[in-house]
Design an enzyme around this catalytic site. Structure first.
Site, PDB file in Angstrom:
ATOM      1  CG  ASP A  22       5.767  79.121  52.730  1.00  0.00           C
ATOM      2  OD1 ASP A  22       6.699  78.313  52.577  1.00  0.00           O
ATOM      3  OD2 ASP A  22       5.127  79.222  53.796  1.00  0.00           O
ATOM      4  CB  SER A  61       2.354  73.050  55.004  1.00  0.00           C
ATOM      5  OG  SER A  61       1.787  73.923  55.926  1.00  0.00           O
ATOM      6  CG  HIS A 121       6.086  76.457  56.223  1.00  0.00           C
ATOM      7  ND1 HIS A 121       5.135  76.983  55.375  1.00  0.00           N
ATOM      8  CD2 HIS A 121       5.464  75.441  56.866  1.00  0.00           C
ATOM      9  CE1 HIS A 121       3.997  76.318  55.519  1.00  0.00           C
ATOM     10  NE2 HIS A 121       4.172  75.373  56.411  1.00  0.00           N
TER      11      HIS A 121
HETATM   12  N1  ARG Z   1       1.470  79.000  59.586  1.00  0.00           N
HETATM   13  C1  ARG Z   1       2.029  78.131  58.602  1.00  0.00           C
HETATM   14  C2  ARG Z   1       1.579  76.722  58.803  1.00  0.00           C
HETATM   15  O1  ARG Z   1       1.526  76.197  59.878  1.00  0.00           O
HETATM   16  C3  ARG Z   1       3.511  78.145  58.603  1.00  0.00           C
HETATM   17  C4  ARG Z   1       4.058  79.402  58.088  1.00  0.00           C
HETATM   18  C5  ARG Z   1       5.532  79.477  58.208  1.00  0.00           C
HETATM   19  N2  ARG Z   1       5.901  80.857  58.145  1.00  0.00           N
HETATM   20  C6  ARG Z   1       6.325  81.554  59.212  1.00  0.00           C
HETATM   21  N3  ARG Z   1       6.491  82.838  59.098  1.00  0.00           N
HETATM   22  N4  ARG Z   1       6.606  80.968  60.341  1.00  0.00           N
HETATM   23  O2  ARG Z   1       1.300  76.057  57.878  1.00  0.00           O
END
Ligand code: ARG
Length: 736
Positions: free
Chosen positions: A221, A671, A86
């Site tokens: 991811d 992330s 992501h």
């Molecule tokens: N919730 C994650 C974060 O902010 C991002 C995940 C991205 N994946 C998704 N399905 N949108 O770090």
């Protein structure tokens, strides 16, 4: 010697209990604040192996992506860098077309020449330094907010300049503990970064928005990039002649997997937390900001979705925009629920009451902290409606792409206006001075036009006018209905009035007339630019009306109230730390390098339920749903899983671990951060938080809060077994 220092440290620790799980700590203080505790929990490294300015250390394998949108870690001596899918999503999306759809199919450079320019830079931390003494020496309690800011800026500029010296480093001073302390950070930034490999979204985003922010999870991811440098291993703009960067340190990779209770630490660049938010702040979040953000984002997402369903082209164009808006749409829903369920308001209120009682006990304190707690109520109350406008500006007005784009033309407009302005009677400038200024303005106009021309392709590449027009209609409607009329500009109300509340009609009419929804029209305009065209452009008018009003009528309220509020925020944290002087408080995240440590382990999400610390490949098949794009499993992956063809990446029982959780303290910006075991080896890549602790950015929840990471063995399995890019594995140092 060593023994004694550990003894002393242990003694200090007894008086300064640091909580293992909560806290995004500064690497520079690891020895003083955390080391003894970390050792007890299983850390085998020395403090110098974690953070050292003169020798290579763990920190040299950690990079900030861009200005901190994500974190990456170096995993080979050829500059190979691992982060999240992501985090690379924007790059993957930009490079995707209907013919080469890397979003759907993944991307793998089988040789270095095939790697694609990423378009963002990465920064390594050279060093950090506590400069609080130098900064605070220039500040006092009687200063206005403006004078304080000026003084901080001035000394920061000079400290930064001194730190950079003749080098090509950059430096910046950042405020900590709400303006009580100041630290300097020096970075080395590399511009040439290239995309090396990304799994298909059906792996990298498996579970989509349904699973986002949730455990149990089954997402691969991850994405890989490579950092390039010039022939002297120094930063350089992209060039074919650049070479893979040779890092000072790269992380070895453990194939041993994780057990509950295992030590886990994470290094990275958490963006921002609000752990010192007060009860009044919680009220504001729950009453104004979060509901508005959720509502506005939902409508934007609906408009995107409708447009994305129309064609493959728009689906690719809006994939990254959709993901970005959706991520925090769901975040705010979870955060509201978490704040309520975990009674965060009450906990904050209790803390404030204790502080008030402590202040009351001492005359000096009463003087210094006068009005601090009341200041929160006054500030938030007086600013509430101004803040609402601010939220709508960010979440509605600027979300409309044509409006945001037209804002880029406002510099051009004001330059033209300056040219047109007749000198006042009492203007004291000489003719020569005026001519000189006119010439400067003309030069400025030329520069702006060149810049705007250069931006056209980039803006329109992923732009769809029909989608944006629907976003515009929805956002205008919300702004018009939700912002009290007295806080809307007159000119805007007039424009709305013309369409008698029919926002679709307004959108159709304005997008037909405006230049900003059409590439051809913008190109034509920039060939023959004029202030008149801008002044009469309906989208430009909406933009300048709302932004002009924000600047003239709203911003002054925010500025005025901030005077008291920021003082309260600073003294509140100061008071808390003084009152509980035996407790070590970690500073809020602010996009500077931090580490967090704790253990691998599951949790009990609610009464009667227990979550394991890992998920396995079997869960991918359990969730599979070929009719739902979020849960499609690629055929090849399915076969590998059915055959349990996991090679060296299987765990002891022959299963493939996909994701695992640990009680580490992270937030957005983290992330892509490495999850590291007690030996300094990579065990996973952090990519998410969990639903039961969505209020964690405001109050850490020891019982519930977990970091979700991709098990490094799943990442390697996808690279090797699924993508056949084993040459990348050969670059890495595997520890078996
Ligand atoms: N919730 C994650 C974060 O902010 C991002 C995940 C991205 N994946 C998704 N399905 N949108 O770090």
């Amino acid at each position: 010697m060593k023994k004694i220092s550990i003894l002393i440290a242990g003694f200090l620790l007894a008086f300064a209990p640091v909580k293992a799980d909560e806290g995004m700590w500064l690497p520079m203080f690891v020895k003083r604040l955390n080391y003894v505790d970390m050792q007890k929990q299983g850390l085998q490294l020395t403090p110098e192996e974690i953070y050292s300015v003169n020798n290579s250390s763990l920190k040299d394998a950690i990079v900030r992506l861009g200005r901190g949108f994500c974190t990456g870690e170096i995993i080979s001596d050829q500059g190979l860098m691992l982060t999240n899918h992501h985090c690379g999503f924007g790059v993957i999306q930009e490079n995707s077309t209907e013919e080469h759809n890397y979003l759907d199919d993944g991307f793998w450079a089988m040789k270095k020449e095939d790697e694609l320019p990423a378009g963002f830079s990465v920064s390594f931390l050279v060093r950090m330094e506590d400069v609080s003494k130098s900064v605070n020496a220039l500040l006092d309690e009687d200063m206005s907010l403006e004078d304080r800011a000026k003084a901080i800026k001035q000394i920061s500029d000079s400290l930064e300049a001194a730190a950079v010296g003749e080098s090509d480093y950059t430096a910046n001073v950042k405020s900590f503990y709400n303006g009580n302390e100041f630290y300097l950070f020096v970075y080395e930034t590399f511009q040439d970064v290239r995309l090396v490999g990304a799994p298909p979204s059906s792996v990298g985003k498996y579970g989509g928005d349904t699973d986002n922010w949730m455990w149990p999870r089954h997402t691969g991811d991850f994405t890989m990039f490579r950092v390039y440098a010039d022939k002297d291993n120094k930063p350089a703009e992209y060039s074919k002649d650049n070479k893979p960067y040779t890092p000072k340190h790269s992380l070895p990779i453990s194939l041993k997997g994780v057990e509950p209770g295992d030590f886990s630490m994470i290094f990275g660049y958490p963006g921002s937390t609000d752990r010192y938010l007060t009860s009044e702040g919680i009220n504001y979040e729950l009453e104004v900001r979060q509901p508005a953000s959720v509502k506005l984002r939902r409508q934007v997402l609906d408009a995107y979705q409708e447009g994305m369903d129309m064609s493959e082209k728009t689906r690719i164009q809006y994939a990254s925009k959709f993901a970005g808006v959706a991520n925090y749409w769901k975040y705010f829903i979870g955060q509201q629920a978490g704040l309520k369920r975990l009674k965060v308001y009450d906990k904050k209120k209790g803390q404030e009451d204790a502080l008030v009682a402590w202040i009351e006990k001492d005359e000096d304190r009463k003087r210094l902290y006068a009005g601090v707690i009341d200041g929160f109520k006054t500030g938030y109350d007086n600013m509430k409606e101004a803040n609402r406008v601010r939220v709508y500006l960010n979440e509605a007005i600027f979300r409309t792409e044509a409006i945001a784009y037209s804002f880029q033309f406002s510099g051009l407009k004001s330059s033209y206006d300056a040219l047109d302005e007749k000198p006042a009677k009492d203007d004291e400038r000489t003719k020569e001075q005026m001519a000189e200024e006119t010439e400067k303005t003309a030069e400025q106009i030329e520069k702006t036009i060149t810049r705007l021309k250069g931006g056209i392709d980039g803006h329109f590449k992923d732009y769809d006018m029909a989608i944006d027009r629907d976003v515009f209609a929805a956002m205008m409607k919300d702004y018009s209905n939700d912002i009290p009329k007295e806080n809307q500009p007159e000119s805007f109300k007039k424009m709305i009035g013309k369409f008698k509340g029919d926002f679709n009609k307004m959108a159709s009419s304005m997008y037909a007339k405006s230049i900003f929804g059409s590439k051809a029209k913008v190109e034509a305009f920039l060939e023959k630019p004029s202030a008149k065209v801008l002044a009469k452009d309906p989208i430009y008018m909406v933009q300048s009306s709302i932004i002009g009003h924000f600047r003239s009528d709203i911003l002054p309220i925010i500025r005025k109230e901030n005077e008291g509020l920021q003082r309260s925020e600073r003294l509140f944290v100061k008071g808390l730390r003084e009152m509980n002087s035996d407790k070590v408080y970690a500073p809020d995240a602010n996009s500077t390098m931090r580490f967090t440590y704790g253990q691998v382990g599951g949790y009990e999400p609610k009464d009667g339920a227990t979550y394991s610390h890992i998920t396995t490949a079997q869960g991918i098949l359990e969730k599979e749903d070929p009719t739902n794009p979020e849960f499609v499993v690629p055929a090849k992956l399915k076969k590998l899983i059915q055959n349990k063809d996991y090679g060296q990446y299987a765990d002891k029982s022959g299963e493939l671990v996909i994701n695992f959780i640990a009680n580490n303290d992270i937030t957005g910006g983290n992330s892509g951060s490495p999850m590291i075991n007690g030996n300094g080896e990579l065990i996973g890549t952090a990519f998410d938080g969990n639903w039961e602790a969505m209020s964690g950015d405001i109050a850490f929840e020891t019982e519930f809060q977990r970091t979700i990471g991709v098990d490094i063995r799943y990442t390697l399995f996808i690279i090797d077994k699924y993508a056949g890019a084993g040459h990348l594995i050969d670059e890495m140092k595997l520890v078996k």
